[in-house]
Design an enzyme around this catalytic site. Sequence first.
Site, PDB file in Angstrom:
ATOM      1  N   CYS A 154       0.866  -1.172   0.000  1.00  0.00           N
ATOM      2  CA  CYS A 154       0.000   0.000   0.000  1.00  0.00           C
ATOM      3  C   CYS A 154       0.905   1.225   0.000  1.00  0.00           C
ATOM      4  O   CYS A 154       1.725   1.380   0.918  1.00  0.00           O
ATOM      5  CB  CYS A 154      -0.900  -0.010   1.232  1.00  0.00           C
ATOM      6  SG  CYS A 154      -1.845   1.509   1.501  1.00  0.00           S
TER       7      CYS A 154
ATOM      8  N   CYS B  49      -0.939   3.936  -6.480  1.00  0.00           N
ATOM      9  CA  CYS B  49      -1.753   3.230  -5.493  1.00  0.00           C
ATOM     10  C   CYS B  49      -1.837   1.802  -5.995  1.00  0.00           C
ATOM     11  O   CYS B  49      -2.062   1.571  -7.185  1.00  0.00           O
ATOM     12  CB  CYS B  49      -3.148   3.853  -5.389  1.00  0.00           C
ATOM     13  SG  CYS B  49      -4.330   2.857  -4.424  1.00  0.00           S
TER      14      CYS B  49
END
Length: 265
Positions: A75, A189
């Site tokens: 992440c 992302c």
Amino acid sequence: MSDARPILFFDSGVGGLSIAGPARAALPTAPFVYVADSAGFPYGEKSEAEIAGRVPALLGRLAERYRPRLIVIACNTASTIALPAVRAALDLAVVGTVPAIKPAAAMSETRVIGVLGTRATVRQAYVDDLAARFAGDCRVIRHGSAELVELAEAKLRGEPLSPESFVAVLDGLFGQEGGEAIDVIVNACTHFPLVEAELAAASPRPVRFVDGGPGIARRIAFLTEGQGWPDSPGEGVAVFTHLGEREAALRPGLAARGFTRIEAL
């Protein structure tokens, strides 16, 4: 000697599957545990203080429960905010995920790069530093999108997606001053590579996309070089911090990626 300790991948949702996929290709018999902090989803809309407090504590619990040989914070938002604290707290290798600005700069011919991430990621000073170090001769245009995270989650649940939604997201990059010259977009992302095909179809002009998945897979292989692995791939485990209907709807998508056992933390 066979070693059953898993590699643990951690994200707020399913985005980290874009990291687990290349890692599975590099280490086909490695045991994998994939953790989605669904109770804290989405990280991109949380404050830095919330993420900095939540992620190290949660990964400490996960390390005790699953005894991984290595943890991947799959992440970008969590990595840019909490990676140093996690490494300080845990006595094992921890690999983070950062925007792939360096390879994007190497690829760009126009010297204009788009960085597409969550709002929490694109505002980080860490991104400023990457741009200064590796793309100093490039114009780096950023856009933060929460909607794209939700679209990636919806895709894995098998829900229909609106092409217009992707057009609107990309307009956040191309519509900025100088955006018409973007030729490479960094998917900053981990959710976003899961909808790369939809982004490419919605782009007003041909662009190339780059993300950190392949590089992280190489890093994992390097850090585990010489370690023992099982002779054949076992059952991948997917763990959710909240297991409700939305998470249950992900079962087919997870199973298709080798995560056939679902657990709640």
